[in-house]
Design a protein around this motif. Structure first.
Motif, PDB file in Angstrom:
ATOM      1  N   UNK A  78      46.746  -7.395  73.516  1.00 44.46           N
ATOM      2  CA  UNK A  78      46.627  -8.841  73.318  1.00 44.46           C
ATOM      3  C   UNK A  78      45.289  -9.198  72.684  1.00 44.46           C
ATOM      4  N   UNK A  79      44.198  -8.654  73.237  1.00 44.05           N
ATOM      5  CA  UNK A  79      42.872  -8.955  72.697  1.00 44.05           C
ATOM      6  C   UNK A  79      42.688  -8.352  71.307  1.00 44.05           C
ATOM      7  N   UNK A  80      43.109  -7.103  71.157  1.00 46.59           N
ATOM      8  CA  UNK A  80      42.956  -6.444  69.867  1.00 46.59           C
ATOM      9  C   UNK A  80      43.791  -7.090  68.780  1.00 46.59           C
ATOM     10  N   UNK A  81      45.003  -7.504  69.126  1.00 46.98           N
ATOM     11  CA  UNK A  81      45.865  -8.144  68.131  1.00 46.98           C
ATOM     12  C   UNK A  81      45.275  -9.468  67.658  1.00 46.98           C
ATOM     13  N   UNK A  82      44.667 -10.213  68.579  1.00 47.39           N
ATOM     14  CA  UNK A  82      44.045 -11.483  68.184  1.00 47.39           C
ATOM     15  C   UNK A  82      42.909 -11.240  67.197  1.00 47.39           C
ATOM     16  N   UNK A  83      42.080 -10.230  67.463  1.00 41.37           N
ATOM     17  CA  UNK A  83      40.980  -9.906  66.559  1.00 41.37           C
ATOM     18  C   UNK A  83      41.496  -9.389  65.229  1.00 41.37           C
ATOM     19  N   UNK A  84      42.449  -8.471  65.282  1.00 43.45           N
ATOM     20  CA  UNK A  84      43.007  -7.910  64.036  1.00 43.45           C
ATOM     21  C   UNK A  84      43.662  -8.994  63.186  1.00 43.45           C
TER      22      UNK A  84
END
Length: 216
Positions: free
Chosen positions: A165-171
């Motif tokens: 969830x966090x990584x997808x938001x940043x990516x």
């Protein structure tokens, strides 16, 4: 998913190797679909390497990329998590599974009747498809994929959900800025977490059901 054809090729090869290790380490049949997820993610990046080398467009590699990214992952992730979860956690995972079926059916229909086009945008690849009702479809997709991980039956799967969830938001933010695509890094981190889970989970004891393994 990565910033160049070479990066996609290297990352895809590495993640596929992690996927092979996950499958080899897996001791129960119920865990196999989740353990095999890195194989799918690695193959997905190898396909995008072909998209880069083709200069984008609407060729076979672009279509295969879209099929994996949209309907296939919408089905694979929630059902893999559901199968791997202990019996007590499965009821709450039915909601993401139903959302995945709905999203996959809708996305498959529009992929079958439309055309997907890939566009090279600096260090990213953009994929364009004429998709009606996009906001509710995106919500269903996220419930199916990220939601199923966050509701997963063990600590490692839930940690994977937080990381995704966090990584997808940043990516997604970096991708929308067309600065650089870093989805491959997120796929690599997710694959390592799944390898850790596969290596640590015990097999079923003799005479015990296969889904009574310890939490990872």
């Amino acid at each position: 998913m990565c910033w160049s054809a070479t990066a996609d090729l290297v990352a895809g090869t590495g993640i596929t190797a992690v996927g092979v290790a996950c499958v080899v380490c897996t001791r129960t049949a119920r865990d196999l679909p989740l353990a095999a997820l890195p194989l799918l993610l690695g193959a997905h990046q190898l396909v995008e390497s072909a998209v880069w080398r083709a200069g984008g467009g609407s060729g076979p590699a672009t279509l295969v990329w879209a099929v994996v990214a949209l309907p296939l992952l919408a089905l694979w992730v929630p059902f893999a998590v559901l199968l791997a979860a202990p019996a007590g956690a499965r009821r709450r995972l039915l909601v993401p599974a139903v959302a995945g079926v709905a999203a996959a059916a809708f996305l498959s229909y529009w992929l079958a009747r439309g055309t997907v086009t890939a566009e090279i945008r600096g260090h990213t690849v953009g994929y364009v498809i004429d998709l009606p009702y996009a906001p509710p479809v995106v919500v269903a997709y996220l419930v199916a994929t990220v939601g199923s991980l966050l509701l997963g039956g063990d600590r490692t799967v839930r940690l994977l959900g937080v990381v995704v969830a966090a990584g997808a938001a940043l990516c997604a933010a970096l991708w929308r800025l067309e600065y650089v695509s870093t989805w491959c890094a997120l796929a690599a981190v997710a694959s390592v977490l799944l390898l850790r889970r596969a290596a640590r989970r015990p097999g079923p004891e003799r005479g015990q059901p296969a889904d009574h393994g310890a939490a990872g």
